[in-house]
Design a protein around this motif. Structure first.
Motif, PDB file in Angstrom:
ATOM      1  N   GLU A  79       0.836  -1.402   0.018  1.00 57.74           N
ATOM      2  CA  GLU A  79      -0.006  -0.011   0.082  1.00 57.74           C
ATOM      3  C   GLU A  79       0.873   1.240  -0.026  1.00 57.74           C
ATOM      4  O   GLU A  79       2.054   1.362   0.385  1.00 57.74           O
ATOM      5  N   THR A  80       0.233   2.445  -0.213  1.00 55.65           N
ATOM      6  CA  THR A  80       0.899   3.559  -0.288  1.00 55.65           C
ATOM      7  C   THR A  80       1.278   3.917   1.205  1.00 55.65           C
ATOM      8  O   THR A  80       0.547   3.840   1.783  1.00 55.65           O
ATOM      9  N   GLN A  81       2.653   4.517   1.257  1.00 64.10           N
ATOM     10  CA  GLN A  81       2.822   4.953   2.623  1.00 64.10           C
ATOM     11  C   GLN A  81       3.345   6.338   2.661  1.00 64.10           C
ATOM     12  O   GLN A  81       3.810   6.747   1.855  1.00 64.10           O
ATOM     13  N   SER A  82       3.292   7.020   3.877  1.00 63.87           N
ATOM     14  CA  SER A  82       3.780   8.231   3.826  1.00 63.87           C
ATOM     15  C   SER A  82       5.313   7.995   4.333  1.00 63.87           C
ATOM     16  O   SER A  82       5.797   7.051   4.697  1.00 63.87           O
ATOM     17  N   VAL A  83       6.221   9.194   4.358  1.00 68.35           N
ATOM     18  CA  VAL A  83       7.479   9.112   4.715  1.00 68.35           C
ATOM     19  C   VAL A  83       7.441   8.739   5.970  1.00 68.35           C
ATOM     20  O   VAL A  83       8.370   7.957   6.540  1.00 68.35           O
ATOM     21  N   ALA A  84       6.628   9.067   6.976  1.00 70.84           N
ATOM     22  CA  ALA A  84       6.773   9.319   8.374  1.00 70.84           C
ATOM     23  C   ALA A  84       6.337   7.692   8.652  1.00 70.84           C
ATOM     24  O   ALA A  84       7.109   7.023   9.417  1.00 70.84           O
ATOM     25  N   GLU A  85       5.609   7.074   8.003  1.00 70.98           N
ATOM     26  CA  GLU A  85       4.962   5.856   8.209  1.00 70.98           C
ATOM     27  C   GLU A  85       6.457   4.622   7.753  1.00 70.98           C
ATOM     28  O   GLU A  85       6.641   3.739   8.538  1.00 70.98           O
ATOM     29  N   LEU A  86       6.993   5.153   6.643  1.00 74.12           N
ATOM     30  CA  LEU A  86       8.158   4.480   6.124  1.00 74.12           C
ATOM     31  C   LEU A  86       9.292   4.327   7.357  1.00 74.12           C
ATOM     32  O   LEU A  86       9.912   3.464   7.585  1.00 74.12           O
ATOM     33  N   ALA A  87       9.352   5.513   7.811  1.00 77.35           N
ATOM     34  CA  ALA A  87      10.660   6.054   8.749  1.00 77.35           C
ATOM     35  C   ALA A  87      10.280   4.815   9.998  1.00 77.35           C
ATOM     36  O   ALA A  87      11.174   3.982  10.525  1.00 77.35           O
ATOM     37  N   ALA A  88       8.833   4.898  10.451  1.00 79.04           N
ATOM     38  CA  ALA A  88       8.700   4.044  11.673  1.00 79.04           C
ATOM     39  C   ALA A  88       8.714   2.655  11.323  1.00 79.04           C
ATOM     40  O   ALA A  88       9.196   1.843  12.252  1.00 79.04           O
ATOM     41  N   GLY A  89       8.179   2.335  10.316  1.00 80.54           N
ATOM     42  CA  GLY A  89       8.155   0.783   9.906  1.00 80.54           C
ATOM     43  C   GLY A  89       9.504   0.181   9.663  1.00 80.54           C
ATOM     44  O   GLY A  89       9.779  -1.094   9.923  1.00 80.54           O
ATOM     45  N   THR A  90      10.427   1.048   9.133  1.00 79.42           N
ATOM     46  CA  THR A  90      11.827   0.439   8.765  1.00 79.42           C
ATOM     47  C   THR A  90      12.673   0.702  10.087  1.00 79.42           C
ATOM     48  O   THR A  90      13.946   0.132   9.850  1.00 79.42           O
ATOM     49  N   ASP A  91      12.247   1.454  11.017  1.00 81.55           N
ATOM     50  CA  ASP A  91      12.892   1.741  12.303  1.00 81.55           C
ATOM     51  C   ASP A  91      14.066   2.565  11.695  1.00 81.55           C
ATOM     52  O   ASP A  91      15.331   2.137  12.339  1.00 81.55           O
ATOM     53  N   LEU A  92      13.900   3.457  10.955  1.00 82.42           N
ATOM     54  CA  LEU A  92      15.123   4.428  10.372  1.00 82.42           C
ATOM     55  C   LEU A  92      14.837   5.578  10.665  1.00 82.42           C
ATOM     56  O   LEU A  92      13.924   6.208  10.737  1.00 82.42           O
ATOM     57  N   PRO A  93      15.907   6.440  10.831  1.00 86.68           N
ATOM     58  CA  PRO A  93      15.678   7.862  10.881  1.00 86.68           C
ATOM     59  C   PRO A  93      14.973   8.414   9.625  1.00 86.68           C
ATOM     60  O   PRO A  93      15.384   8.140   8.565  1.00 86.68           O
ATOM     61  N   VAL A  94      14.342   9.533   9.852  1.00 87.77           N
ATOM     62  CA  VAL A  94      13.445  10.097   8.860  1.00 87.77           C
ATOM     63  C   VAL A  94      14.504  10.768   7.845  1.00 87.77           C
ATOM     64  O   VAL A  94      14.411  10.697   6.405  1.00 87.77           O
ATOM     65  N   GLY A  95      15.647  11.301   8.233  1.00 89.08           N
ATOM     66  CA  GLY A  95      16.839  11.941   7.209  1.00 89.08           C
ATOM     67  C   GLY A  95      17.287  10.950   6.334  1.00 89.08           C
ATOM     68  O   GLY A  95      17.559  10.913   5.143  1.00 89.08           O
ATOM     69  N   VAL A  96      17.468   9.603   6.708  1.00 90.41           N
ATOM     70  CA  VAL A  96      18.045   8.336   5.928  1.00 90.41           C
ATOM     71  C   VAL A  96      17.098   8.065   5.144  1.00 90.41           C
ATOM     72  O   VAL A  96      17.372   7.699   4.033  1.00 90.41           O
ATOM     73  N   VAL A  97      15.639   7.838   5.553  1.00 87.99           N
ATOM     74  CA  VAL A  97      14.556   7.564   4.562  1.00 87.99           C
ATOM     75  C   VAL A  97      14.364   8.567   3.474  1.00 87.99           C
ATOM     76  O   VAL A  97      14.271   8.094   2.427  1.00 87.99           O
ATOM     77  N   ARG A  98      14.425   9.809   3.734  1.00 90.31           N
ATOM     78  CA  ARG A  98      14.553  10.685   2.774  1.00 90.31           C
ATOM     79  C   ARG A  98      15.444  10.411   1.571  1.00 90.31           C
ATOM     80  O   ARG A  98      15.280  10.665   0.524  1.00 90.31           O
TER      81      ARG A  98
END
Length: 137
Positions: A79-98
């Motif tokens: 499913e479509t995920q927000s950047v915040a959901e991806l950071a939480a789900g992958t347990d990575l910092p938001v900066g890294v996810v970006r």
């Protein structure tokens, strides 16, 4: 010799290892030292929505994607995920996810869209007038 939180001894220079969590990987190691998402020109706000390109069926092992990239792809596959959901789900910092999303966007694996801001949505009064007009027909 000093002991860690579990009581196990550790030697000088091994502070990057946690007995309970395993080896620690610094965020800059996951992004190759990059702190910006690249030259895509897309802003990865926390509420930006990330969708896996429908043409992507499987990730080749030959690609230069790391395990973090693959984790993001797997989360977006269902499913479509927000950047915040991806950071939480992958347990990575938001900066890294970006940064990782910038890589995937440049490769054409994902698309990024932003939800419509509330200021751009139609006024509730106008919507009620439309509904009343339709009922009058």
């Amino acid at each position: 010799m000093t002991k860690d939180t579990t009581g196990a001894p550790w030697e000088q220079g091994s502070q990057w290892y946690d007995g309970e969590a395993g080896p620690l990987v610094r965020p800059y190691a996951m992004t190759g030292g990059r702190t910006e998402p690249g030259s895509t020109g897309v802003r990865f706000d926390l509420i930006a929505l990330v969708t896996l390109d429908p043409g992507i069926s499987a990730v080749d092992d030959d690609t230069a994607l790391g395990p973090e990239h693959r984790s993001i792809i797997d989360r977006c596959r269902t499913e479509t995920q927000s950047v915040a959901e991806l950071a939480a789900g992958t347990d990575l910092p938001v900066g890294v996810v970006r940064v990782l999303l910038g890589d995937l966007l440049e490769l054409g694996w994902v698309t990024v869209s932003r939800p419509v801001p509330p200021a751009h949505l139609p006024d509730e009064r106008i919507l009620r007038e439309v509904i009343e007009g339709l009922r009058a027909l």
